[in-house]
Enzyme design. Sequence first.
Site: not given
Length: 366
Positions: A324, A85
């Site tokens: 996401h 991430c």
Amino acid sequence: MTAQIIAACRSAVVPRGGAFSTLTLEMLGAPIVRAALSQAAIDPAQVDEVIVSNAIGGGGNPARLIALAAGLPEHVAGLSIDRQCAGGLDALLLAKAMVESGAADVVLAGGVESYSRRPQRLRTYPDGRPPEFYDQPPFAPWPTRDPDMADAANTLATTYGITREDQDDWAGQSHSRARLATSHSDEIVILQDQRTDPFTRNMTPALAARAKVVSGSITVANMAVAADAAAFCVVVSERMAKQVGVQGIALLGGATKGDKPELPGIAPLAAIEATFAKTGLSAKDITHAEVMEAFAVQAIACVRGAQLDPDYVNMGGGALARGHPIGASGTINAVRLYHDLRKSGGTGLATIAAAGGIATALALTA
């Protein structure tokens, strides 16, 4: 010499299986690269490097694929990174380092992720057993300190006393702010007729209360959905910014730090502290913040722990209202921050946590 961002673009963020489900990484990324260069008034021949964050693709060098598909010169080799991430912000820190060292004048830095097109992973065994499918690779060498991400988020909630009601309220606010935000047409490049982030909705308390529980206080309403997207920033030297006549947003500094593998959601606190130490900033200086919302609990814990003003955090909604796309999420936060600073000035902070207990933070100023 301080590196500057002079253009920043992204696609819409589309949940997996949606409008972007047929697009390969280069089909997602190349149009965003071209749009960012056009916005910056930079000729493709002036590009020195393309840095791409990608977390769940099939490996290889997605940056090279995207550079060629975007029509960049063949001498642009492309550099692909995987810090999960955090990679979308790390790409920007690498671009900053290249520019400020004199190694490059123009770097395209960003991230691309397709949850819809990710390959299946198979674990092989030397004793002849058939390959075994797995979803999450190991992020720590100790199974007891390498939890499922939702379980880790629930442990964070328990440890810091953050209730499901707190998390649901944060999720509702994220959706509400995204719905009220003015048009993102200056940052979103239209792909597959997607002009806005389609996941945003009226997340009422009643709707959140009915959401499926994933782990303890973690539900499908207060964690971000898996998604497809791409985002890129054009990072240049001061000389190049003057040459094209654009007043950029300065990349003041940033840091990537590791913390407890079993509590990845709290890792941004170490990265923020290091960023403030490098730049001389404090929480009181931050007028805009983009704090990743992979889970509402991690955003709440980081905002409280860093003493950020919640009114200045994710003012146009966060990942809970978008989705996401792992390798792209950090750059999406930076793109959002860039356009807010262009409109209203000030000093901004972007931060994101990643599996394995690491995080990156980045400070920008108008």
